[in-house]
Write a protein that holds these residues in place. Structure first.
Motif, PDB file in Angstrom:
ATOM      1  N   LEU A 252      52.702   5.881  14.612  1.00 29.67           N
ATOM      2  CA  LEU A 252      52.546   6.852  13.534  1.00 29.67           C
ATOM      3  C   LEU A 252      52.105   8.219  14.049  1.00 29.67           C
ATOM      4  O   LEU A 252      52.706   9.247  13.706  1.00 29.67           O
ATOM      5  CB  LEU A 252      51.541   6.332  12.497  1.00 29.67           C
ATOM      6  CG  LEU A 252      51.177   7.305  11.362  1.00 29.67           C
ATOM      7  CD1 LEU A 252      52.404   7.681  10.544  1.00 29.67           C
ATOM      8  CD2 LEU A 252      50.084   6.699  10.474  1.00 29.67           C
ATOM      9  N   ALA A 253      51.082   8.258  14.879  1.00 30.89           N
ATOM     10  CA  ALA A 253      50.551   9.534  15.352  1.00 30.89           C
ATOM     11  C   ALA A 253      51.588  10.306  16.158  1.00 30.89           C
ATOM     12  O   ALA A 253      51.725  11.535  16.022  1.00 30.89           O
ATOM     13  CB  ALA A 253      49.288   9.306  16.182  1.00 30.89           C
TER      14      ALA A 253
ATOM     15  N   GLU B  69      54.225  11.744  13.782  1.00 34.24           N
ATOM     16  CA  GLU B  69      53.683  12.914  13.084  1.00 34.24           C
ATOM     17  C   GLU B  69      53.721  14.142  13.992  1.00 34.24           C
ATOM     18  O   GLU B  69      54.078  15.254  13.553  1.00 34.24           O
ATOM     19  CB  GLU B  69      52.250  12.639  12.626  1.00 34.24           C
ATOM     20  CG  GLU B  69      52.155  11.623  11.490  1.00 34.24           C
ATOM     21  CD  GLU B  69      50.716  11.262  11.167  1.00 34.24           C
ATOM     22  OE1 GLU B  69      50.414  11.073   9.977  1.00 34.24           O
ATOM     23  OE2 GLU B  69      49.901  11.156  12.115  1.00 34.24           O
ATOM     24  N   LYS B  70      53.383  13.950  15.239  1.00 33.54           N
ATOM     25  CA  LYS B  70      53.398  15.058  16.206  1.00 33.54           C
ATOM     26  C   LYS B  70      54.808  15.583  16.410  1.00 33.54           C
ATOM     27  O   LYS B  70      55.037  16.803  16.462  1.00 33.54           O
ATOM     28  CB  LYS B  70      52.799  14.571  17.529  1.00 33.54           C
ATOM     29  CG  LYS B  70      52.767  15.648  18.610  1.00 33.54           C
ATOM     30  CD  LYS B  70      52.218  15.082  19.921  1.00 33.54           C
ATOM     31  CE  LYS B  70      52.258  16.136  21.021  1.00 33.54           C
ATOM     32  NZ  LYS B  70      51.813  15.587  22.334  1.00 33.54           N
TER      33      LYS B  70
ATOM     34  N   GLU C  15      56.029  17.730  13.553  1.00 31.57           N
ATOM     35  CA  GLU C  15      55.422  19.061  13.618  1.00 31.57           C
ATOM     36  C   GLU C  15      56.100  19.915  14.687  1.00 31.57           C
ATOM     37  O   GLU C  15      56.396  21.095  14.469  1.00 31.57           O
ATOM     38  CB  GLU C  15      53.926  18.921  13.923  1.00 31.57           C
ATOM     39  CG  GLU C  15      53.175  20.229  13.931  1.00 31.57           C
ATOM     40  CD  GLU C  15      51.682  20.036  14.162  1.00 31.57           C
ATOM     41  OE1 GLU C  15      51.011  21.019  14.535  1.00 31.57           O
ATOM     42  OE2 GLU C  15      51.188  18.907  13.968  1.00 31.57           O
TER      43      GLU C  15
ATOM     44  N   ARG D 158      56.801  17.848   6.441  1.00 32.19           N
ATOM     45  CA  ARG D 158      56.177  16.518   6.415  1.00 32.19           C
ATOM     46  C   ARG D 158      56.342  15.829   5.064  1.00 32.19           C
ATOM     47  O   ARG D 158      56.589  14.624   4.994  1.00 32.19           O
ATOM     48  CB  ARG D 158      54.706  16.635   6.775  1.00 32.19           C
ATOM     49  CG  ARG D 158      53.993  15.283   6.750  1.00 32.19           C
ATOM     50  CD  ARG D 158      52.523  15.411   7.052  1.00 32.19           C
ATOM     51  NE  ARG D 158      51.877  14.121   6.857  1.00 32.19           N
ATOM     52  CZ  ARG D 158      51.216  13.458   7.799  1.00 32.19           C
ATOM     53  NH1 ARG D 158      51.123  13.963   9.018  1.00 32.19           N
ATOM     54  NH2 ARG D 158      50.644  12.284   7.533  1.00 32.19           N
TER      55      ARG D 158
ATOM     56  N   GLU E 184      57.311  11.623   4.184  1.00 28.94           N
ATOM     57  CA  GLU E 184      56.192  10.706   3.970  1.00 28.94           C
ATOM     58  C   GLU E 184      56.657   9.264   3.849  1.00 28.94           C
ATOM     59  O   GLU E 184      56.014   8.342   4.357  1.00 28.94           O
ATOM     60  CB  GLU E 184      55.397  11.125   2.727  1.00 28.94           C
ATOM     61  CG  GLU E 184      54.487  12.325   2.934  1.00 28.94           C
ATOM     62  CD  GLU E 184      53.385  12.092   3.960  1.00 28.94           C
ATOM     63  OE1 GLU E 184      53.041  10.917   4.239  1.00 28.94           O
ATOM     64  OE2 GLU E 184      52.872  13.085   4.503  1.00 28.94           O
TER      65      GLU E 184
ATOM     66  N   LEU F 235      57.292   7.997   7.259  1.00 32.83           N
ATOM     67  CA  LEU F 235      56.039   7.693   7.951  1.00 32.83           C
ATOM     68  C   LEU F 235      55.435   6.376   7.462  1.00 32.83           C
ATOM     69  O   LEU F 235      54.763   5.669   8.222  1.00 32.83           O
ATOM     70  CB  LEU F 235      55.044   8.837   7.754  1.00 32.83           C
ATOM     71  CG  LEU F 235      55.442  10.186   8.387  1.00 32.83           C
ATOM     72  CD1 LEU F 235      54.467  11.276   7.946  1.00 32.83           C
ATOM     73  CD2 LEU F 235      55.496  10.095   9.901  1.00 32.83           C
TER      74      LEU F 235
ATOM     75  N   ARG G 288      53.163   3.094   8.907  1.00 34.72           N
ATOM     76  CA  ARG G 288      51.829   2.757   8.386  1.00 34.72           C
ATOM     77  C   ARG G 288      51.693   1.271   8.045  1.00 34.72           C
ATOM     78  O   ARG G 288      50.623   0.686   8.157  1.00 34.72           O
ATOM     79  CB  ARG G 288      51.544   3.578   7.122  1.00 34.72           C
ATOM     80  CG  ARG G 288      51.396   5.067   7.346  1.00 34.72           C
ATOM     81  CD  ARG G 288      50.949   5.758   6.071  1.00 34.72           C
ATOM     82  NE  ARG G 288      50.760   7.185   6.273  1.00 34.72           N
ATOM     83  CZ  ARG G 288      51.605   8.127   5.843  1.00 34.72           C
ATOM     84  NH1 ARG G 288      52.698   7.785   5.158  1.00 34.72           N
ATOM     85  NH2 ARG G 288      51.367   9.400   6.075  1.00 34.72           N
TER      86      ARG G 288
END
Length: 434
Positions: free
Chosen positions: A368-369, A372-373, A376, A382, A386, A389, A393
């Protein structure tokens, strides 16, 4: 006596019998007291012969000779084997009914330009070569379903309208979606297949995709069909095994079922006979070395175009995998190599004979992290991702998938130069008609 209505594609089953065909006059010629009619019905072509004699008078034969090309006909006659005739059989016509006469057909025996034929694509589909080519496409499509279904995959349809980009924002077709805001024509069903893989394990979609790419090369369309399987718990190497098994199955099914079509297209099938797994595998760095040895101005970090793909494939007699591309030239969702994060765990499958990339695939980011990076870094909104993502999660797992371009695959198997002929109604930057 009831005379059976049969299709030309099954004519061999009725040798020596009187049958009825319903179709169109594809071509004709005459010699004295005999007329030779080439009849098509969508399943194939057959020669019919009409004589002055028991069934037709001279005046009736003269009327037959005057029937315009592409007129619709119902004919009856006896099927007989004739090695010299197209398809090996012909019909001795004893009855002919003109359903509707055609106006003067705009596609004649003379040489026509590609632009002229594309403007009349709705009619060009009737020609022998275009008919054969799209029959091969049909076998390719059906073979995909057959293979994946036998491997336990679920067909899961992806949406055409999407809220965000999948393959970068520069090639999006944009539209206003009621009062909600902007929507886009899908560049890929992959993200939705990733969601499907966590529900069903093995899924695929086979659907049209859209790229607003201002390219005029023989390998590009703005609307094309793509196969996109996705599998939970597959790594990038499992992914390549699936790809090579699928492609080999498709080619072998075409060889088995499309012999007549290959003959019509004058396709040398000897290279296709070699398409068996495993396929060779080289790294991106090795591919750069191959290009440099051939004198190409390739630098590490460059992406490959059609010329480079052709040069690389020249050393192989079957499709070749190129894996571990630099991360900065690939999509945001590709899993970095844990041993060298500047590279990704991906592959492009390059077809032989100069046909270029037919598959792009990778292991997907499951952390996940990290995802997200990457969103970006690629300046992607984003809020539109969601739901994507959420897959990370709630029960994230390693997973992999790929996209196979149908038109590129068909063009390669059929041996045609430009993919605009590998789809019934091509869409290009300068063409949206018919």
């Amino acid at each position: 006596m009831d005379i059976p209505w049969v299709s030309i594609g099954r004519i061999a089953d009725f040798e020596g019998k009187v049958v009825e065909l319903r179709g169109w006059l594809a071509n004709k010629r005459s010699s004295g007291k005999v007329a030779f009619l080439i009849i098509r019905d969508g399943s194939g072509f057959i020669q019919g012969t009409a004589f002055v004699g028991d069934f037709f008078t001279k005046d009736q034969l003269d009327e037959i000779k005057r029937i315009p090309i592409e007129s619709s006909l119902v004919i009856q006659g006896k099927v007989r084997r004739e090695e010299r005739a197209p398809g090996g059989y012909e019909l001795e016509i004893n009855s002919l009914q003109l359903v509707f006469p055609s106006e003067e057909y705009p596609i004649q025996k003379m040489e026509h330009s590609v632009d002229y034929l594309m403007e009349r694509r709705h009619l060009w589909l009737r020609s022998k070569k275009q008919n054969a080519l799209l029959r091969i496409r049909n076998v390719v499509m059906m073979s995909i379903h057959e293979f994946l279904q036998s491997e336990g995959f679920i067909l899961l349809d992806s949406p055409i309208l999407t809220p965000a980009a999948c393959e970068g924002t520069s090639t999006l077709f944009e539209l206003q979606y009621f009062d909600i805001g902007k929507a886009y024509l899908s560049q890929s069903g992959q993200l939705y297949m990733e969601a499907g893989a966590t529900a069903f394990g093995k899924v695929y979609c086979l659907a049209p995709t859209f790229r607003a790419e201002k390219s005029k090369t023989r390998r590009h369309l703005t609307e094309f069909w793509m196969l996109e399987p996705e599998v939970a718990y597959y790594d990038w190497q499992d992914n390549m095994v699936l790809q090579e098994n699928l492609v080999s199955f498709i080619v072998n099914q075409a060889l088995k079922k499309c012999q007549n079509e290959f003959e019509i297209l004058e396709r040398d099938t000897a290279p296709l006979q070699k398409i068996q797994p495993p396929f060779p595998r080289i790294s991106y760095t090795e591919a750069i070395d191959i290009l440099k040895k051939k004198g190409a101005p390739a630098q590490w970090g460059d992406d490959f175009g059609g010329d480079e793909e052709t040069m690389i494939s020249e050393g192989f007699d079957r499709p070749v995998f190129i894996h571990h591309y630099p991360a900065h030239i690939k999509a945001f969702y590709m899993q970095p190599d844990p041993e060298n994060p500047t590279m990704v765990l991906n592959d492009d499958l390059i077809a032989p004979e100069g046909y270029g990339e037919i598959i792009g695939g990778s292991e997907r980011i499951h952390d996940l992290a990290l995802l997200e990076k990457r969103l970006e870094e690629h300046h992607l909104p984003r809020e539109a991702f969601e739901w994507y993502l959420d897959i990370r999660r709630y029960g994230t797992v390693p997973h992999s998938g790929f996209g196979l371009g149908i038109e590129r695959t068909v063009a390669w198997i059929a041996g045609v130069k430009h993919i605009r002929e590998a789809i019934p109604f091509p869409r290009q930057i300068y063409r949206i008609y018919p």
